[in-house]
Design a protein around this motif. Structure first.
Motif, PDB file in Angstrom:
ATOM      1  N   THR A  52       2.883  -0.075  12.504  1.00  0.00           N
ATOM      2  CA  THR A  52       2.741   0.586  13.799  1.00  0.00           C
ATOM      3  C   THR A  52       1.807  -0.265  14.654  1.00  0.00           C
ATOM      4  N   THR A 112      -2.841  -1.620  10.375  1.00  0.00           N
ATOM      5  CA  THR A 112      -3.115  -1.923  11.791  1.00  0.00           C
ATOM      6  C   THR A 112      -4.085  -0.851  12.292  1.00  0.00           C
ATOM      7  N   GLY A 157       0.825  -1.209   0.000  1.00  0.00           N
ATOM      8  CA  GLY A 157       0.000   0.000   0.000  1.00  0.00           C
ATOM      9  C   GLY A 157       0.853   1.251   0.000  1.00  0.00           C
ATOM     10  N   LYS A 158       0.301   2.315   0.597  1.00  0.00           N
ATOM     11  CA  LYS A 158       0.968   3.632   0.569  1.00  0.00           C
ATOM     12  C   LYS A 158       2.355   3.560   1.184  1.00  0.00           C
ATOM     13  N   MET A 159       2.505   2.689   2.170  1.00  0.00           N
ATOM     14  CA  MET A 159       3.809   2.542   2.827  1.00  0.00           C
ATOM     15  C   MET A 159       4.564   1.329   2.284  1.00  0.00           C
ATOM     16  N   TYR A 211      -3.047   6.554  16.861  1.00  0.00           N
ATOM     17  CA  TYR A 211      -1.970   6.024  17.715  1.00  0.00           C
ATOM     18  C   TYR A 211      -2.274   6.146  19.212  1.00  0.00           C
ATOM     19  N   GLU A 220       8.138   1.838  10.408  1.00  0.00           N
ATOM     20  CA  GLU A 220       8.320   2.770   9.307  1.00  0.00           C
ATOM     21  C   GLU A 220       8.022   4.171   9.854  1.00  0.00           C
ATOM     22  N   ASP A 238       0.337  -9.048  -1.722  1.00  0.00           N
ATOM     23  CA  ASP A 238      -0.805  -8.188  -1.412  1.00  0.00           C
ATOM     24  C   ASP A 238      -2.070  -8.916  -1.830  1.00  0.00           C
ATOM     25  N   HIS A 248      -4.353   8.640   8.842  1.00  0.00           N
ATOM     26  CA  HIS A 248      -4.372   7.239   9.237  1.00  0.00           C
ATOM     27  C   HIS A 248      -3.461   6.979  10.428  1.00  0.00           C
ATOM     28  N   CYS A 249      -2.840   8.044  10.971  1.00  0.00           N
ATOM     29  CA  CYS A 249      -1.866   7.805  12.042  1.00  0.00           C
ATOM     30  C   CYS A 249      -2.245   8.530  13.326  1.00  0.00           C
ATOM     31  N   VAL A 268       1.388  -4.138   6.776  1.00  0.00           N
ATOM     32  CA  VAL A 268      -0.043  -4.156   6.458  1.00  0.00           C
ATOM     33  C   VAL A 268      -0.783  -3.256   7.440  1.00  0.00           C
TER      34      VAL A 268
HETATM   35  N1  LIG Z   1       0.082   5.766   5.508  1.00  0.00           N
HETATM   36  C1  LIG Z   1       0.880   6.419   6.348  1.00  0.00           C
HETATM   37  O1  LIG Z   1       1.192   7.629   6.223  1.00  0.00           O
HETATM   38  C2  LIG Z   1       1.422   5.691   7.521  1.00  0.00           C
HETATM   39  C3  LIG Z   1       2.179   6.441   8.386  1.00  0.00           C
HETATM   40  C4  LIG Z   1       2.692   5.813   9.478  1.00  0.00           C
HETATM   41  C5  LIG Z   1       2.480   4.451   9.676  1.00  0.00           C
HETATM   42  N2  LIG Z   1       1.753   3.722   8.787  1.00  0.00           N
HETATM   43  C6  LIG Z   1       1.595   2.287   9.040  1.00  0.00           C
HETATM   44  O2  LIG Z   1       1.969   1.501   7.878  1.00  0.00           O
HETATM   45  C7  LIG Z   1       1.193   0.309   7.841  1.00  0.00           C
HETATM   46  C8  LIG Z   1       0.556   0.159   6.462  1.00  0.00           C
HETATM   47  O3  LIG Z   1      -0.233   1.272   6.252  1.00  0.00           O
HETATM   48  P1  LIG Z   1      -0.531   1.805   4.780  1.00  0.00           P
HETATM   49  O4  LIG Z   1      -0.849   3.256   4.916  1.00  0.00           O
HETATM   50  O5  LIG Z   1       0.502   1.366   3.798  1.00  0.00           O
HETATM   51  O6  LIG Z   1      -1.898   0.995   4.444  1.00  0.00           O
HETATM   52  P2  LIG Z   1      -2.659   0.948   3.031  1.00  0.00           P
HETATM   53  O7  LIG Z   1      -4.097   0.762   3.373  1.00  0.00           O
HETATM   54  O8  LIG Z   1      -2.251   2.073   2.157  1.00  0.00           O
HETATM   55  O9  LIG Z   1      -2.086  -0.398   2.341  1.00  0.00           O
HETATM   56  C9  LIG Z   1      -2.259  -1.634   2.942  1.00  0.00           C
HETATM   57  C10 LIG Z   1      -2.066  -2.700   1.862  1.00  0.00           C
HETATM   58  O10 LIG Z   1      -2.057  -3.963   2.513  1.00  0.00           O
HETATM   59  C11 LIG Z   1      -2.825  -4.873   1.744  1.00  0.00           C
HETATM   60  N3  LIG Z   1      -3.288  -5.962   2.613  1.00  0.00           N
HETATM   61  C12 LIG Z   1      -4.361  -5.968   3.432  1.00  0.00           C
HETATM   62  N4  LIG Z   1      -4.426  -7.170   4.044  1.00  0.00           N
HETATM   63  C13 LIG Z   1      -3.354  -7.905   3.630  1.00  0.00           C
HETATM   64  C14 LIG Z   1      -2.863  -9.200   3.909  1.00  0.00           C
HETATM   65  N5  LIG Z   1      -3.498 -10.012   4.773  1.00  0.00           N
HETATM   66  N6  LIG Z   1      -1.732  -9.616   3.285  1.00  0.00           N
HETATM   67  C15 LIG Z   1      -1.088  -8.807   2.416  1.00  0.00           C
HETATM   68  N7  LIG Z   1      -1.503  -7.561   2.105  1.00  0.00           N
HETATM   69  C16 LIG Z   1      -2.622  -7.125   2.714  1.00  0.00           C
HETATM   70  C17 LIG Z   1      -3.950  -4.030   1.170  1.00  0.00           C
HETATM   71  O11 LIG Z   1      -4.507  -4.660   0.030  1.00  0.00           O
HETATM   72  C18 LIG Z   1      -3.223  -2.738   0.856  1.00  0.00           C
HETATM   73  O12 LIG Z   1      -2.711  -2.747  -0.463  1.00  0.00           O
HETATM   74  C19 LIG Z   1       0.193   0.433   8.978  1.00  0.00           C
HETATM   75  O13 LIG Z   1       0.695  -0.256  10.105  1.00  0.00           O
HETATM   76  C20 LIG Z   1       0.176   1.918   9.289  1.00  0.00           C
HETATM   77  O14 LIG Z   1      -0.144   2.165  10.640  1.00  0.00           O
HETATM   78  C21 LIG Z   1       1.184   4.317   7.716  1.00  0.00           C
END
Ligand SMILES: NC(=O)c1ccc[n+]([C@@H]2O[C@H](COP(=O)([O-])OP(=O)(O)OC[C@H]3O[C@@H](n4cnc5c(N)ncnc54)[C@H](O)[C@@H]3O)[C@@H](O)[C@H]2O)c1
Ligand SMILES: CC(=O)N[C@@H]1[C@@H](OP(=O)(O)OP(=O)(O)OC[C@H]2O[C@@H](n3ccc(=O)[nH]c3=O)[C@H](O)[C@@H]2O)O[C@H](CO)[C@@H](O)[C@@H]1O
Length: 451
Positions: free
Chosen positions: A149, A114, A36-38, A294, A181, A57, A289-290, A112
């Motif tokens: 996270t 959380t 995903g985004k991260m 948190y 991350e 994914d 999303h954070c 993934v």
């Molecule tokens: N987006 C941010 O700015 C940000 C900032 C800090 C921390 N985080 C943390 O990074 C982590 C990921 O967040 P994100 O923003 O990338 O989420 P996101 O929703 O953008 O992407 C998540 C991806 O995971 C995939 N997915 C879901 N279930 C799955 C599984 N069982 N197996 C494999 N893939 C699966 C989804 O299809 C999706 O493509 C989280 O723990 C989040 O707290 C994100």
């Protein structure tokens, strides 16, 4: 010997230098769970570093896009090119099955979602399902990395016992490290490559050593090894709650400044000239999303109550209503009522330039205005529509065709600098981000916390 017998990391008899060379030459397969985004930027940086990454994914559209070399994550400078290059070079590919990815990997990186539940409880179900897949493919010498996270204590109390119970390995045969991350949407590659030091914390010294080796190659910055996995989890969550509490302080000071009839922004800017003062900015609410989530990784995680974190959440969650109340007050002073007014909401996403609406303050603001009977319109240059918002979306270029009784700036996208404010009949304006200078117009402007 098979490839997997040659190149392991944890408790391997190879020297650290031999392991580093094996990692950089692609002899140590990496699996990244979550693209995903991260996860996609992270997988791409791993791929440019080691040349041997499989992303897993469960979204087939994500997998097919990555395998075409396409980047589904928008507005990340450099990511399109990096995904295209690493896929074309065979350094990055994607599969739908985490179990399939786990089978051949030596480094397993979980990133993934959380999220929290509607009851504000951490929801670790997705991460647990990924751990089950990793356990099925875990082999001696592997390293499991948790970049997600998570509430402090998650790896020690939940993930590590899962991996032990569901793999056929003993505790001494594999490593686990929390390497959170520290990446912000819109600047992911620069953050991952080294905008900040990388924090790593292993369940034992050998796990920390391996994590330091791997991330020492990914980041241009330093790698900070903390004493254990729970400390690493706490570092990430503490960074977030620091921000939520600090924003809540700014929002409370804004209400105090209103009562004291001063400008909170002037006062904050001046107070922050002291090096020990770093008051953040007041606004119409805290989204994303954070930061809004948190605190619940701590508030509900331990037995005692934590009133400061809870109160900060209450203060920040009160800001959308505070903002709408200001609109109503200003309209009333102009002898208008919200119920007979046409209101323009500027900015629906949670912060400028990021196409994300999770916990966006504009959502309750539009709902409250609509509830009060207003005719609500919205403009947001990065969103294709206003789905999920009680508002009619207008393209920026159409704003000049309308007159509004009020406007609320919720998220200050750069594109709003081009709005022709002189073209509107005089209206009330609530500037939620202290980013408008309309002193030259006939509009009645209130800036949150006083201008
Ligand atoms: N987006 C941010 O700015 C940000 C900032 C800090 C921390 N985080 C943390 O990074 C982590 C990921 O967040 P994100 O923003 O990338 O989420 P996101 O929703 O953008 O992407 C998540 C991806 O995971 C995939 N997915 C879901 N279930 C799955 C599984 N069982 N197996 C494999 N893939 C699966 C989804 O299809 C999706 O493509 C989280 O723990 C989040 O707290 C994100
Ligand atoms: C790696 C990571 O986790 N990074 C986080 C990520 O956070 P994020 O993407 O969630 O964005 P934030 O900037 O925190 O904004 C959240 C909401 O708070 C509002 N806000 C903000 C500041 C302020 O003074 N007053 C406010 O009202 C804002 O409008 C928005 O709605 O990037 C930030 C750097 O950008 C980091 O610091 C932060 O750790």
């Amino acid at each position: 010997m098979s490839l997997r017998e040659q190149t392991t990391l944890y408790a391997s008899d190879a020297t650290t230098e031999e392991q580093r060379e094996a990692f950089l030459s692609g002899d140590i397969p990496v699996a990244v769970y979550g693209l995903g985004k991260m996860g996609l930027p992270l997988a791409a940086v791993y791929a440019e570093t080691c040349g041997n990454v499989v992303g897993a994914d469960i979204d087939p559209d994500v997998v097919s896009a990555v395998n075409r070399g396409d980047c589904h994550v928008q507005r990340e400078p450099g990511l399109d090119e990096l995904v295209s290059e690493t896929v074309a070079a065979g350094a990055l590919s994607a599969v739908e099955s985490p179990t399939e990815a786990a089978r051949d990997a030596t480094i397993h990186v979980a990133i993934v979602p959380t999220p929290i539940t509607d009851d504000d409880e951490p929801d670790l179900a997705i991460l647990q399902s990924v751990m089950e897949s990793i356990a099925a493919g875990l082999t001696p010498g592997d390293l499991v990395v948790v970049e997600c996270t998570v509430p402090p204590g998650t790896t020690r109390d939940l993930l590590l016992p899962m991996l032990e119970a569901e793999s056929d390995l003993s505790r001494e045969e594999f490593g686990v490290a929390v390497c959170p991350e520290r990446t912000s949407s819109g600047r992911a590659l620069q953050d991952i490559r080294g905008a900040y030091p990388k924090v790593v914390g292993g369940v034992d010294e050998e796990s920390t050593r391996v994590a330091e080796l791997v991330y020492g190659e990914l980041t241009d910055n330093e790698v900070i090894a903390v004493p254990n996995e729970t400390t690493a989890e706490a570092v990430k969550v503490f960074e977030g709650v620091y921000r939520d509490v600090n924003i809540a302080l700014a929002n409370e000071l804004a209400k105090i400044a209103d009562a004291a009839d001063i400008s909170v922004n002037e006062a904050i800017e001046t107070a922050n000239t002291q090096p020990f003062c770093d008051i953040h900015k007041p606004g119409p609410g805290v989204g994303g999303h954070c930061i809004p989530y948190y605190p619940y990784f701590l508030i509900r995680q331990f037995d005692e109550e934590f009133s400061l974190l809870t109160t900060a959440r209450e203060v920040n969650d009160s800001m959308p209503a505070f903002t709408v109340e200001k609109v109503a007050e200003l309209l009333s002073e102009e002898e208008k009522s919200v119920s007979d007014s046409r209101v323009l909401v500027l900015g629906l996403t949670y912060r400028p330039g990021v196409e994300e609406t999770r916990a966006a303050p504009a959502r309750p603001i539009c709902a409250d205005l609509t509830e009060r009977g207003a005719d609500v319109f919205a403009a947001d240059p990065v969103l294709p529509n206003a789905d999920g918002f009680d508002a009619t979306k207008l393209p920026l270029e159409a704003l000049a065709d309308y007159d509004f009784d009020a406007a609320v700036l919720v998220t200050d996208h750069d594109e709003f600098a081009g709005i022709d404010w002189a073209g509107f009949d005089p209206m009330v304006v609530v500037d939620g981000r202290n980013s408008l200078d309309l002193s030259w117009t006939d509009h009645r402007v209130y800036t949150i916390g006083g201008d």
